[in-house]
Design an enzyme around this catalytic site. Structure first.
Site, mmCIF file in Angstrom:
data_model
loop_
_atom_site.group_PDB
_atom_site.id
_atom_site.type_symbol
_atom_site.label_atom_id
_atom_site.label_comp_id
_atom_site.label_asym_id
_atom_site.label_seq_id
_atom_site.Cartn_x
_atom_site.Cartn_y
_atom_site.Cartn_z
ATOM 1 N N ARG A 30 0.836 -1.201 0.000
ATOM 2 C CA ARG A 30 0.000 0.000 0.000
ATOM 3 C C ARG A 30 0.872 1.253 0.000
ATOM 4 O O ARG A 30 1.886 1.320 0.714
ATOM 5 C CB ARG A 30 -0.936 0.010 1.213
ATOM 6 C CG ARG A 30 -1.983 -1.076 1.135
ATOM 7 C CD ARG A 30 -3.195 -0.803 2.004
ATOM 8 N NE ARG A 30 -3.992 -2.022 2.092
ATOM 9 C CZ ARG A 30 -4.891 -2.402 1.186
ATOM 10 N NH1 ARG A 30 -5.129 -1.656 0.131
ATOM 11 N NH2 ARG A 30 -5.558 -3.535 1.344
ATOM 12 N N ASP A 31 0.442 2.242 -0.801
ATOM 13 C CA ASP A 31 1.135 3.531 -0.861
ATOM 14 C C ASP A 31 1.007 4.228 0.492
ATOM 15 O O ASP A 31 -0.060 4.206 1.118
ATOM 16 C CB ASP A 31 0.524 4.385 -1.981
ATOM 17 C CG ASP A 31 1.387 5.581 -2.337
ATOM 18 O OD1 ASP A 31 1.969 5.576 -3.430
ATOM 19 O OD2 ASP A 31 1.479 6.519 -1.509
ATOM 20 N N ILE A 32 2.069 4.856 0.923
ATOM 21 C CA ILE A 32 2.086 5.516 2.226
ATOM 22 C C ILE A 32 1.197 6.766 2.243
ATOM 23 O O ILE A 32 0.758 7.223 3.294
ATOM 24 C CB ILE A 32 3.552 5.892 2.608
ATOM 25 C CG1 ILE A 32 3.726 6.018 4.113
ATOM 26 C CG2 ILE A 32 4.029 7.128 1.870
ATOM 27 C CD1 ILE A 32 5.169 6.073 4.556
ATOM 28 N N VAL A 97 10.176 8.426 -6.737
ATOM 29 C CA VAL A 97 11.033 7.335 -6.264
ATOM 30 C C VAL A 97 11.585 6.607 -7.498
ATOM 31 O O VAL A 97 10.816 6.117 -8.335
ATOM 32 C CB VAL A 97 10.240 6.354 -5.365
ATOM 33 C CG1 VAL A 97 11.149 5.209 -4.921
ATOM 34 C CG2 VAL A 97 9.647 7.072 -4.157
ATOM 35 N N HIS A 101 7.738 1.671 -10.529
ATOM 36 C CA HIS A 101 6.555 1.209 -9.793
ATOM 37 C C HIS A 101 5.297 1.537 -10.565
ATOM 38 O O HIS A 101 5.201 2.575 -11.213
ATOM 39 C CB HIS A 101 6.492 1.814 -8.383
ATOM 40 C CG HIS A 101 6.680 3.302 -8.341
ATOM 41 N ND1 HIS A 101 7.922 3.891 -8.422
ATOM 42 C CD2 HIS A 101 5.793 4.317 -8.222
ATOM 43 C CE1 HIS A 101 7.780 5.206 -8.349
ATOM 44 N NE2 HIS A 101 6.493 5.493 -8.246
ATOM 45 N N MET A 102 4.340 0.640 -10.462
ATOM 46 C CA MET A 102 3.032 0.852 -11.075
ATOM 47 C C MET A 102 2.044 1.154 -9.961
ATOM 48 O O MET A 102 1.938 0.403 -8.989
ATOM 49 C CB MET A 102 2.623 -0.411 -11.837
ATOM 50 C CG MET A 102 1.325 -0.246 -12.598
ATOM 51 S SD MET A 102 1.189 -1.506 -13.868
ATOM 52 C CE MET A 102 0.949 -2.937 -12.841
HETATM 53 P P1 DGP Z 1 5.860 8.476 -7.886
HETATM 54 O O1 DGP Z 1 5.499 9.928 -7.820
HETATM 55 O O2 DGP Z 1 5.203 7.789 -9.045
HETATM 56 O O3 DGP Z 1 7.369 8.243 -7.840
HETATM 57 O O4 DGP Z 1 5.219 7.815 -6.586
HETATM 58 C C1 DGP Z 1 5.957 7.459 -5.455
HETATM 59 C C2 DGP Z 1 4.941 6.931 -4.459
HETATM 60 O O5 DGP Z 1 5.645 6.227 -3.460
HETATM 61 C C3 DGP Z 1 4.141 8.016 -3.754
HETATM 62 O O6 DGP Z 1 2.758 7.855 -4.095
HETATM 63 C C4 DGP Z 1 4.378 7.762 -2.274
HETATM 64 C C5 DGP Z 1 4.979 6.391 -2.230
HETATM 65 N N1 DGP Z 1 5.989 6.195 -1.197
HETATM 66 C C6 DGP Z 1 7.128 6.930 -1.031
HETATM 67 N N2 DGP Z 1 7.835 6.476 0.010
HETATM 68 C C7 DGP Z 1 7.124 5.420 0.519
HETATM 69 C C8 DGP Z 1 7.367 4.534 1.609
HETATM 70 O O7 DGP Z 1 8.356 4.610 2.336
HETATM 71 N N3 DGP Z 1 6.411 3.580 1.841
HETATM 72 C C9 DGP Z 1 5.297 3.451 1.046
HETATM 73 N N4 DGP Z 1 4.436 2.483 1.366
HETATM 74 N N5 DGP Z 1 5.057 4.271 0.002
HETATM 75 C C10 DGP Z 1 5.962 5.239 -0.254
#
Ligand code: DGP
Length: 118
Positions: A30-32, A97, A101-102
């Site tokens: 899950r996205d944070i 990041v 990632h999708m």
């Molecule tokens: P993007 O903008 O496409 O690179 O999305 C990066 C996503 O990664 C963003 O929606 C937040 C998520 N994210 C960043 N750091 C973490 C983390 O440490 N844990 C989780 N679960 N998600 C993260």
């Protein structure tokens, strides 16, 4: 060699995340910072920094990312209503990041694909 990101630590379970699926090729968690009721990230276990860096060798992994997305959408109960799969690449794509990632987003109507320009 590309620099590891926090996602490599999530894959190795060195930092916590709500991991929903993991196999030899991909990990989903899950996205944070969820942008919709369902917001899951599906990533290759191998560090591929951006969509520009994929090669023919990665095709099985990229295919697995899609089949896992479909499986998780069904599991989340959003398959019939629908959802969005999204990969951001580099600066103009809004990538934050640098580990491919999708995004799997759903659980509400998501609106037009891009914010309208003023
Ligand atoms: P993007 O903008 O496409 O690179 O999305 C990066 C996503 O990664 C963003 O929606 C937040 C998520 N994210 C960043 N750091 C973490 C983390 O440490 N844990 C989780 N679960 N998600 C993260």
């Amino acid at each position: 060699m590309a620099e590891e990101t926090i996602f490599s630590k999530i894959i190795r379970k060195e930092i916590p995340a709500q991991i929903l699926y993991q196999d030899e090729l991909v990990t989903a968690f899950r996205d944070i910072n969820p942008q919709a009721p369902t917001h899951i990230l599906i990533i290759p276990n191998k560090l591929i920094p951006t969509a520009n860096d994929v090669t023919a060798e990665d095709e099985s992994t990229l295919g697995r990312m899609l089949t896992v997305a479909a499986k998780l959408a069904a599991q989340e109960g959003i398959a019939a209503d629908g959802y969005r799969l999204m990969i951001n690449c580099n600066r103009h794509g809004g990538q934050e990041v640098y580990h491919l990632h999708m995004h799997l987003l759903g659980g509400r109507p998501l609106g037009p694909m891009l914010a309208r320009r003023e």
